[in-house]
Design a protein around this motif. Structure first.
Motif, PDB file in Angstrom:
ATOM      1  N   ALA A  78      36.120  53.509  34.407  1.00 19.84           N
ATOM      2  CA  ALA A  78      35.291  52.300  34.448  1.00 19.84           C
ATOM      3  C   ALA A  78      36.133  51.033  34.548  1.00 19.84           C
ATOM      4  CB  ALA A  78      34.404  52.251  33.206  1.00 19.84           C
ATOM      5  N   GLY A  79      37.342  51.056  33.992  1.00 18.75           N
ATOM      6  CA  GLY A  79      38.204  49.878  34.042  1.00 18.75           C
ATOM      7  C   GLY A  79      38.626  49.507  35.450  1.00 18.75           C
ATOM      8  N   LEU A  80      38.816  50.505  36.334  1.00 25.11           N
ATOM      9  CA  LEU A  80      39.216  50.221  37.709  1.00 25.11           C
ATOM     10  C   LEU A  80      38.100  49.549  38.496  1.00 25.11           C
ATOM     11  CD1 LEU A  80      41.233  53.450  38.654  1.00 25.11           C
ATOM     12  CD2 LEU A  80      42.121  51.143  38.177  1.00 25.11           C
ATOM     13  N   VAL A  81      36.872  49.764  38.094  1.00 23.30           N
ATOM     14  CA  VAL A  81      35.738  49.119  38.762  1.00 23.30           C
ATOM     15  C   VAL A  81      35.457  47.756  38.128  1.00 23.30           C
ATOM     16  CG1 VAL A  81      33.290  49.328  39.306  1.00 23.30           C
ATOM     17  CG2 VAL A  81      34.764  51.340  39.442  1.00 23.30           C
ATOM     18  N   ARG A  82      35.558  47.674  36.807  1.00 20.78           N
ATOM     19  CA  ARG A  82      35.255  46.410  36.137  1.00 20.78           C
ATOM     20  C   ARG A  82      36.359  45.381  36.314  1.00 20.78           C
ATOM     21  NH1 ARG A  82      31.936  44.122  32.705  1.00 20.78           N
ATOM     22  NH2 ARG A  82      30.630  45.997  32.547  1.00 20.78           N
ATOM     23  N   GLY A  83      37.595  45.798  36.440  1.00 17.10           N
ATOM     24  CA  GLY A  83      38.711  44.860  36.539  1.00 17.10           C
ATOM     25  C   GLY A  83      38.550  43.825  37.652  1.00 17.10           C
ATOM     26  N   PRO A  84      38.327  44.239  38.906  1.00 15.35           N
ATOM     27  CA  PRO A  84      38.142  43.244  39.978  1.00 15.35           C
ATOM     28  C   PRO A  84      36.941  42.339  39.755  1.00 15.35           C
ATOM     29  CG  PRO A  84      38.640  45.408  40.903  1.00 15.35           C
ATOM     30  CD  PRO A  84      38.405  45.613  39.446  1.00 15.35           C
ATOM     31  N   LEU A  85      35.877  42.862  39.126  1.00 11.37           N
ATOM     32  CA  LEU A  85      34.696  42.039  38.849  1.00 11.37           C
ATOM     33  C   LEU A  85      35.025  40.932  37.838  1.00 11.37           C
ATOM     34  CD1 LEU A  85      31.570  41.534  38.972  1.00 11.37           C
ATOM     35  CD2 LEU A  85      31.429  43.047  36.991  1.00 11.37           C
ATOM     36  N   THR A  86      35.666  41.317  36.732  1.00  8.57           N
ATOM     37  CA  THR A  86      36.001  40.334  35.708  1.00  8.57           C
ATOM     38  C   THR A  86      36.889  39.229  36.267  1.00  8.57           C
ATOM     39  OG1 THR A  86      35.838  42.020  33.977  1.00  8.57           O
ATOM     40  CG2 THR A  86      37.070  40.022  33.447  1.00  8.57           C
ATOM     41  N   THR A  87      37.889  39.611  37.065  1.00  4.08           N
ATOM     42  CA  THR A  87      38.790  38.613  37.654  1.00  4.08           C
ATOM     43  C   THR A  87      38.046  37.713  38.627  1.00  4.08           C
ATOM     44  OG1 THR A  87      40.676  40.128  37.429  1.00  4.08           O
ATOM     45  CG2 THR A  87      40.907  38.312  38.994  1.00  4.08           C
ATOM     46  N   ALA A  88      37.163  38.286  39.435  1.00  2.38           N
ATOM     47  CA  ALA A  88      36.407  37.485  40.400  1.00  2.38           C
ATOM     48  C   ALA A  88      35.484  36.491  39.710  1.00  2.38           C
ATOM     49  CB  ALA A  88      35.609  38.404  41.316  1.00  2.38           C
ATOM     50  N   VAL A  89      34.780  36.931  38.666  1.00  5.23           N
ATOM     51  CA  VAL A  89      33.853  36.042  37.948  1.00  5.23           C
ATOM     52  C   VAL A  89      34.619  34.932  37.236  1.00  5.23           C
ATOM     53  CG1 VAL A  89      32.201  35.915  36.049  1.00  5.23           C
ATOM     54  CG2 VAL A  89      32.074  37.802  37.682  1.00  5.23           C
ATOM     55  N   ASP A  90      35.715  35.273  36.578  1.00 10.35           N
ATOM     56  CA  ASP A  90      36.491  34.266  35.828  1.00 10.35           C
ATOM     57  C   ASP A  90      37.096  33.192  36.750  1.00 10.35           C
ATOM     58  OD1 ASP A  90      35.894  35.567  33.506  1.00 10.35           O
ATOM     59  OD2 ASP A  90      37.845  36.572  33.315  1.00 10.35           O
ATOM     60  N   SER A  91      37.402  33.538  37.987  1.00 11.74           N
ATOM     61  CA  SER A  91      38.054  32.602  38.900  1.00 11.74           C
ATOM     62  C   SER A  91      37.102  31.963  39.893  1.00 11.74           C
ATOM     63  CB  SER A  91      39.163  33.328  39.686  1.00 11.74           C
ATOM     64  OG  SER A  91      38.605  34.396  40.466  1.00 11.74           O
ATOM     65  N   PHE A  92      35.847  32.372  39.891  1.00 13.19           N
ATOM     66  CA  PHE A  92      34.886  31.914  40.904  1.00 13.19           C
ATOM     67  C   PHE A  92      34.629  30.415  40.748  1.00 13.19           C
ATOM     68  CE2 PHE A  92      30.760  31.103  42.748  1.00 13.19           C
ATOM     69  CZ  PHE A  92      30.765  31.854  43.906  1.00 13.19           C
ATOM     70  N   CYS A  93      34.719  29.689  41.878  1.00 15.84           N
ATOM     71  CA  CYS A  93      34.455  28.242  41.856  1.00 15.84           C
ATOM     72  C   CYS A  93      33.906  27.793  43.199  1.00 15.84           C
ATOM     73  CB  CYS A  93      35.744  27.479  41.546  1.00 15.84           C
ATOM     74  SG  CYS A  93      35.458  25.708  41.278  1.00 15.84           S
ATOM     75  N   PRO A  94      32.688  27.235  43.226  1.00 10.27           N
ATOM     76  CA  PRO A  94      32.158  26.693  44.474  1.00 10.27           C
ATOM     77  C   PRO A  94      32.998  25.535  44.976  1.00 10.27           C
ATOM     78  CG  PRO A  94      30.435  26.941  42.813  1.00 10.27           C
ATOM     79  CD  PRO A  94      31.733  27.131  42.120  1.00 10.27           C
ATOM     80  N   ALA A  95      32.961  25.320  46.277  1.00  5.17           N
ATOM     81  CA  ALA A  95      33.737  24.227  46.873  1.00  5.17           C
ATOM     82  C   ALA A  95      33.321  22.882  46.269  1.00  5.17           C
ATOM     83  CB  ALA A  95      33.538  24.220  48.384  1.00  5.17           C
ATOM     84  N   ASP A  96      34.318  22.061  45.954  1.00  3.14           N
ATOM     85  CA  ASP A  96      34.112  20.712  45.429  1.00  3.14           C
ATOM     86  C   ASP A  96      33.478  20.680  44.042  1.00  3.14           C
ATOM     87  OD1 ASP A  96      35.138  19.664  47.809  1.00  3.14           O
ATOM     88  OD2 ASP A  96      33.169  19.689  48.751  1.00  3.14           O
ATOM     89  N   ALA A  97      33.391  21.811  43.372  1.00  2.51           N
ATOM     90  CA  ALA A  97      32.844  21.821  42.021  1.00  2.51           C
ATOM     91  C   ALA A  97      33.955  21.579  41.004  1.00  2.51           C
ATOM     92  CB  ALA A  97      32.138  23.139  41.726  1.00  2.51           C
ATOM     93  N   GLN A  98      33.579  21.176  39.802  1.00  2.05           N
ATOM     94  CA  GLN A  98      34.554  20.984  38.731  1.00  2.05           C
ATOM     95  C   GLN A  98      34.593  22.244  37.887  1.00  2.05           C
ATOM     96  OE1 GLN A  98      33.851  17.524  36.361  1.00  2.05           O
ATOM     97  NE2 GLN A  98      35.640  17.839  35.058  1.00  2.05           N
ATOM     98  N   CYS A  99      35.675  22.993  38.007  1.00  4.47           N
ATOM     99  CA  CYS A  99      35.821  24.274  37.312  1.00  4.47           C
ATOM    100  C   CYS A  99      36.969  24.187  36.333  1.00  4.47           C
ATOM    101  CB  CYS A  99      36.072  25.398  38.312  1.00  4.47           C
ATOM    102  SG  CYS A  99      34.763  25.583  39.557  1.00  4.47           S
ATOM    103  N   SER A 100      36.809  24.825  35.200  1.00  2.00           N
ATOM    104  CA  SER A 100      37.851  24.825  34.179  1.00  2.00           C
ATOM    105  C   SER A 100      38.813  25.970  34.419  1.00  2.00           C
ATOM    106  CB  SER A 100      37.210  24.948  32.799  1.00  2.00           C
ATOM    107  OG  SER A 100      36.446  26.124  32.707  1.00  2.00           O
TER     108      SER A 100
END
Length: 274
Positions: A252-274
């Protein structure tokens, strides 16, 4: 009283013109100049300016040198790239890379939160920053290839692993909340994935701005699959879904790993992301 006429005054003898040596001044070789009407040259054949004019000329030359130096400094400063489209920089207002070696995927310098990009130092090992043309950035595993399809309401972006059958799927939502969107995706009688062969729900969790469901099903072409479906509100208020899937035989970790990284780094263009 009688007056007597004044005796005539004797003419004062004219003094000979002073030579360069008597003035204590030796004219430089560039001081010779054509004569003007009424100008008399000494025997040397060169015009010797009066001493008082020499001081003024030197001051004027010094002032011109200082003005020229200041003007040159101003041109140099304006000619530098300050990230603004000034007259000295007619190129479009895009980031200009310096001469230092940089990876095409890494930003030129650590970005501020308002820039909406991820500092290179925070990208996990084995991942890269993907500036997706749909209008957002996120970290995806290196070597995964992108493709895009037009969904019913929005573009659907896929990042596929070169081997192993893993995949990320990203698309924008039209529902009011992540929980509502996830419930429709699972249970809608027309397209709900709970109607897929072999469907079995796993963990279901949610928060104020997100909802997530993991499940498994049997794909007619790929066999048994496991999926983690995460729906959330992005920094600009838009709702998105990121789904990660892979063979059920994987940990399960091999499937969840890319998801967690993608969600944590996701930022729409021109948005203010932490």
């Amino acid at each position: 009283m009688s007056s007597f006429p004044s005796p005539p005054r004797a003419p004062v003898p004219a003094l000979p013109p002073a030579s360069d040596e008597s003035r204590g001044y030796t004219p430089p070789p560039w001081s010779a100049a054509p004569t003007s009407p009424g100008q008399v040259l000494p025997p040397s054949g060169r015009y010797v300016p009066p001493r008082r004019r020499t001081g003024r000329t030197a001051a004027a030359v010094l002032a011109l040198v200082l003005v020229a130096a200041a003007t040159g400094l101003g041109v140099w400063y304006l000619g530098r790239d300050h990230g603004t489209g000034t007259a000295a920089d007619p190129a479009p207002s895009v980031s200009v890379k310096s001469s230092s070696t940089e990876s095409p995927e890494s930003p030129q310098s650590p970005a501020s939160p308002a820039s909406g990009t991820t500092p290179a130092s925070s990208v996990p090992s084995g991942y890269r920053v993907a500036h997706d043309p749909v209008g957002y950035t996120l970290d995806v595993p290196r070597g995964w290839t992108r493709r895009q399809q037009q969904g019913e309401k929005a573009p659907v972006v896929y990042y596929d692993s070169p081997s192993g059958g893993r995949q990320l799927q990203i698309f924008e939502l039209s529902e009011a909340t992540p929980a509502e969107s996830l419930d429709l995706a699972e249970n809608d009688p027309g397209y709900g994935y709970s109607h897929q062969p072999g469907y079995r729900a796993g963990d279901r969790t949610s928060g104020d701005t997100w909802a997530e469901l993991s499940y498994r099903y049997d794909d007619k072409d790929k066999g048994a699959r496991q999926v983690v479906d995460h729906r959330f509100r992005a920094a600009d208020g838009t709702l998105y879904a990121i789904r990660s899937s892979g063979p059920e035989s994987l940990s399960a970790g091999l499937v969840r790993g890319p998801l967690t990284t993608a969600v944590d780094s996701f930022c729409p263009a021109d948005a203010q992301c932490s």
